[in-house]
Design a protein around this motif. Sequence first.
Motif, PDB file in Angstrom:
ATOM      1  N   PHE A 159       0.839  -1.191   0.000  1.00  0.00           N
ATOM      2  CA  PHE A 159       0.000   0.000   0.000  1.00  0.00           C
ATOM      3  C   PHE A 159       0.876   1.245   0.000  1.00  0.00           C
ATOM      4  N   ARG A 160       0.411   2.266  -0.738  1.00  0.00           N
ATOM      5  CA  ARG A 160       1.097   3.546  -0.754  1.00  0.00           C
ATOM      6  C   ARG A 160       0.054   4.659  -0.712  1.00  0.00           C
ATOM      7  N   MET A 161       0.298   5.671   0.131  1.00  0.00           N
ATOM      8  CA  MET A 161      -0.611   6.801   0.243  1.00  0.00           C
ATOM      9  C   MET A 161      -0.061   7.987  -0.542  1.00  0.00           C
ATOM     10  N   ILE A 162      -0.949   8.642  -1.307  1.00  0.00           N
ATOM     11  CA  ILE A 162      -0.568   9.829  -2.066  1.00  0.00           C
ATOM     12  C   ILE A 162      -1.597  10.919  -1.791  1.00  0.00           C
ATOM     13  N   HIS A 163      -1.109  12.110  -1.427  1.00  0.00           N
ATOM     14  CA  HIS A 163      -1.988  13.234  -1.121  1.00  0.00           C
ATOM     15  C   HIS A 163      -2.206  14.093  -2.362  1.00  0.00           C
ATOM     16  N   LEU A 164      -3.408  14.612  -2.482  1.00  0.00           N
ATOM     17  CA  LEU A 164      -3.730  15.574  -3.521  1.00  0.00           C
ATOM     18  C   LEU A 164      -3.439  16.959  -2.968  1.00  0.00           C
ATOM     19  N   GLY A 165      -2.422  17.619  -3.540  1.00  0.00           N
ATOM     20  CA  GLY A 165      -1.971  18.897  -3.016  1.00  0.00           C
ATOM     21  C   GLY A 165      -3.072  19.935  -2.943  1.00  0.00           C
ATOM     22  N   GLY A 166      -3.118  20.671  -1.812  1.00  0.00           N
ATOM     23  CA  GLY A 166      -4.101  21.729  -1.636  1.00  0.00           C
ATOM     24  C   GLY A 166      -5.481  21.253  -1.246  1.00  0.00           C
ATOM     25  N   THR A 167      -5.633  19.954  -0.961  1.00  0.00           N
ATOM     26  CA  THR A 167      -6.936  19.409  -0.561  1.00  0.00           C
ATOM     27  C   THR A 167      -6.731  18.445   0.602  1.00  0.00           C
ATOM     28  N   PRO A 168      -7.826  18.059   1.293  1.00  0.00           N
ATOM     29  CA  PRO A 168      -7.700  17.065   2.357  1.00  0.00           C
ATOM     30  C   PRO A 168      -7.778  15.631   1.851  1.00  0.00           C
ATOM     31  N   LEU A 169      -7.767  15.432   0.518  1.00  0.00           N
ATOM     32  CA  LEU A 169      -7.972  14.113  -0.056  1.00  0.00           C
ATOM     33  C   LEU A 169      -6.674  13.308  -0.076  1.00  0.00           C
ATOM     34  N   THR A 170      -6.802  12.021   0.223  1.00  0.00           N
ATOM     35  CA  THR A 170      -5.684  11.085   0.183  1.00  0.00           C
ATOM     36  C   THR A 170      -6.114   9.851  -0.589  1.00  0.00           C
ATOM     37  N   PHE A 171      -5.254   9.395  -1.493  1.00  0.00           N
ATOM     38  CA  PHE A 171      -5.564   8.218  -2.292  1.00  0.00           C
ATOM     39  C   PHE A 171      -4.591   7.097  -1.944  1.00  0.00           C
ATOM     40  N   MET A 172      -5.054   5.871  -2.160  1.00  0.00           N
ATOM     41  CA  MET A 172      -4.264   4.683  -1.833  1.00  0.00           C
ATOM     42  C   MET A 172      -4.142   3.823  -3.083  1.00  0.00           C
ATOM     43  N   ASP A 173      -2.981   3.212  -3.258  1.00  0.00           N
ATOM     44  CA  ASP A 173      -2.815   2.269  -4.356  1.00  0.00           C
ATOM     45  C   ASP A 173      -1.927   1.119  -3.912  1.00  0.00           C
ATOM     46  N   ASN A 174      -2.003   0.006  -4.665  1.00  0.00           N
ATOM     47  CA  ASN A 174      -1.038  -1.079  -4.524  1.00  0.00           C
ATOM     48  C   ASN A 174       0.141  -0.731  -5.420  1.00  0.00           C
ATOM     49  N   TYR A 175       1.199  -0.229  -4.825  1.00  0.00           N
ATOM     50  CA  TYR A 175       2.310   0.270  -5.635  1.00  0.00           C
ATOM     51  C   TYR A 175       2.989  -0.881  -6.379  1.00  0.00           C
ATOM     52  N   LYS A 176       3.686  -1.695  -5.693  1.00  0.00           N
ATOM     53  CA  LYS A 176       4.341  -2.896  -6.228  1.00  0.00           C
ATOM     54  C   LYS A 176       5.009  -3.598  -5.053  1.00  0.00           C
ATOM     55  N   ASP A 177       5.728  -4.641  -5.334  1.00  0.00           N
ATOM     56  CA  ASP A 177       6.470  -5.323  -4.281  1.00  0.00           C
ATOM     57  C   ASP A 177       7.635  -4.437  -3.830  1.00  0.00           C
TER      58      ASP A 177
END
Length: 746
Positions: free
Chosen positions: A586-604
């Motif tokens: 799992f990896r968390m990425i923030h959307l700049g300037g907002t309170p939103l955070t997205f998650m993805d399965n990055y890789k091994d």
Amino acid sequence: MWGKNTFFLLMVFINILTLHADTLVIKGVIIDSTSQIGIADVNVFVRGTSVGTITDKSGKFNIILNEINTDSELVFSHIAYSLRVVPTSYFQEENRILLQKRNIPFGEIEVQGKRKPFNYDQEITNIISVIPSKTFDSKGYVDVADILVADQSTIIDETINGVKTVSIRGANQEEVTVLYDGVRLNSGYDNIFDISLIDPSSLQQIDVIKGSNVTAFSSIGSSAAINFVPKLEQDYLVKFYQRIGTYNSGDWGLNGYKNIFGLKIYAGMKKSAMKQRYIGDNSFSENVIQGTANKILNLAYDFGRIKNDRKRHTLQAFYMKSEREYDNKRDLEDLSKSLEVQNLKYIGDFSKYGKVNLNLSSQELNESHLLNSHGTNIGNKIDDKMIQFNAEYIIKFKDINFFTAYKMENSSLDYVDSVEYRHGHSEQPYYKFKRRKDGYSAAINFKNEDTSHPVNFDNVQLSVFYERVKDREPLSFYSKIFDKNSDLEWHENSYMFSSSFMGGDENLFFKSHFNYSINFRIPTMYQQITSMLYPVNENSENGLMTEYKVNQEGGASIFINSEKSKGLSQVELSCVLFHSSYKNKFRMIHLGGTPLTFMDNYKDARIFGAETHALVWLKESCSFHLSYIKYIIHDKAAFPFKPDGKLTTSILLDLKWIDIDLIYYKESQRAGWIIDHFDYNGEMKLQEIILPKYSNIDVHIKQSFNIWRLKCILSASGRNLINKSQVLKGIAIRDRRFYLTFGLEF
């Protein structure tokens, strides 16, 4: 009559003179060698005689020896500690006795004898850092993040709106299990907890449990668990304190403790506020205003027959409420959080039939966040409710301990997104999530009770955990995208093998451990839905997959007692090596300037780490700590904003009239990525952010003295004295700050 009275008084006087002439009074204190806290209920007796006593709640004792026994040896015995024998001549220069735990890196932790040991029956070898309240009480620590920053493995992340999260051993914030008296607090929204909601003045201790914890506290797949243990029994009836400091900050707290017919009652409340300007803003009005409010009620009642100086059954309950407000008047950002937790616990000791722990808790987290980004108002509202039930059974058969547990967790999450554009058009997508977790765990432990020297097998344990997670697909604004009639179930298993060895004698003692675990992490419902709505990469288009982690850990600790040395009292050296391999990380990425955070399965991904620690205790109430961690990360995109090195040193002076703490820490550079914007094709464009290396110094000076029945406390603290501040969008964090604290105990 006068003659008889005179004769009687004369005999008493002679006996008193004889007593002082032919006896020796020894006073001392028994200290836990790991936590440096006094140990209650230690048996102290003269070897080969029936002369003895027992330590009080603070670990203190005094014993009177007659002329025959003045050259004898004193024996110190406690069921949870290794036996120690010292000659009476030892007390001519020293009055502190250090005892080693039988299971030093992990076990039942005694806290000044003021509460029952916190029960960690499930684990045996994990490294634990115990931070007692003595090290942070009535000092310039605004929240628990200020305390944890000095721990060797913890990394604190702070946002401009004051949200503080913790990561350990290079892992993401959602991999750390946060507990309050054993109750899990991680949000059902993103599995992260804002530790700024925890009031340090209400805590008896903080336990940082490092490594995977297969059966403990539902912390499956975690990099660590942090347990905030609240206060209960205290030496005072009422305590009040007031703190003032930089940025017009101030907070006050009122705590009280009373034992009413065996019912132990602790209550506390705290309020704080601060005002801050943007850097370079010369206006007279503050741009940022923050405030917090905390309440706690902790109860305990012991009943039943007495076993080992303790009653067999205990009922405990606590209520905790924390609120936090953030108001940014320049950027039009508002954040409001409220956490409410109720807990009821039963601990029963049925002798040869085993021990039972039952725990029922409910909690609710409400959060509202609104900000203005380029003329568009963006916000969200969260209502996260959770009910947890845990049942544990522990039984011992000679050298074999068996542990089994069941946990149930019912959670519901109402989430609302709100977007209001300049031209008046608005959207309010909503989600209603429900999740049910059922977990079954078991552990069998083989322990060697007949240890001898120099090297011995200590124990070995095998743990297994099975969890079933059932999700109810949400009613949502995007209901056409999802099949509301399809329920999703997850079935996962986790395993852990651990072993330890020990050896040495009372002057040189060592213990080593090895852990191997296979763990998993299941995404939250919100993370699952948003990954399909806003796929960060092609792996997320069909939803998130389970993350799997294989963790290997080995370490050793050496304890050296230097009684014959005039300066040194004890030296402790430890080193831990670990390697974690992730699949579908799992990896968390923030959307700049907002309170939103997205998650993805990055890789091994993989991470290798080494943690070293040295502790030197001097006999003149002085200690020196030095720790260094180093992480080798092959792909830093999988571990965003994590430093690969941290150095921490501290010098602690605990004198009779004053305490002085000098702490230095240094973190290496951090690198990470945020979502800068979406292009016309809907693709995300990432921006790399570099946080430079950071170092600073904290100083805390505390003095206490008694006036009649009042204990007065004065404290002065300087935080981040090097003034290498970090600036986020014009607001300084980790900058130079000063605090003064005044307290009274009655």
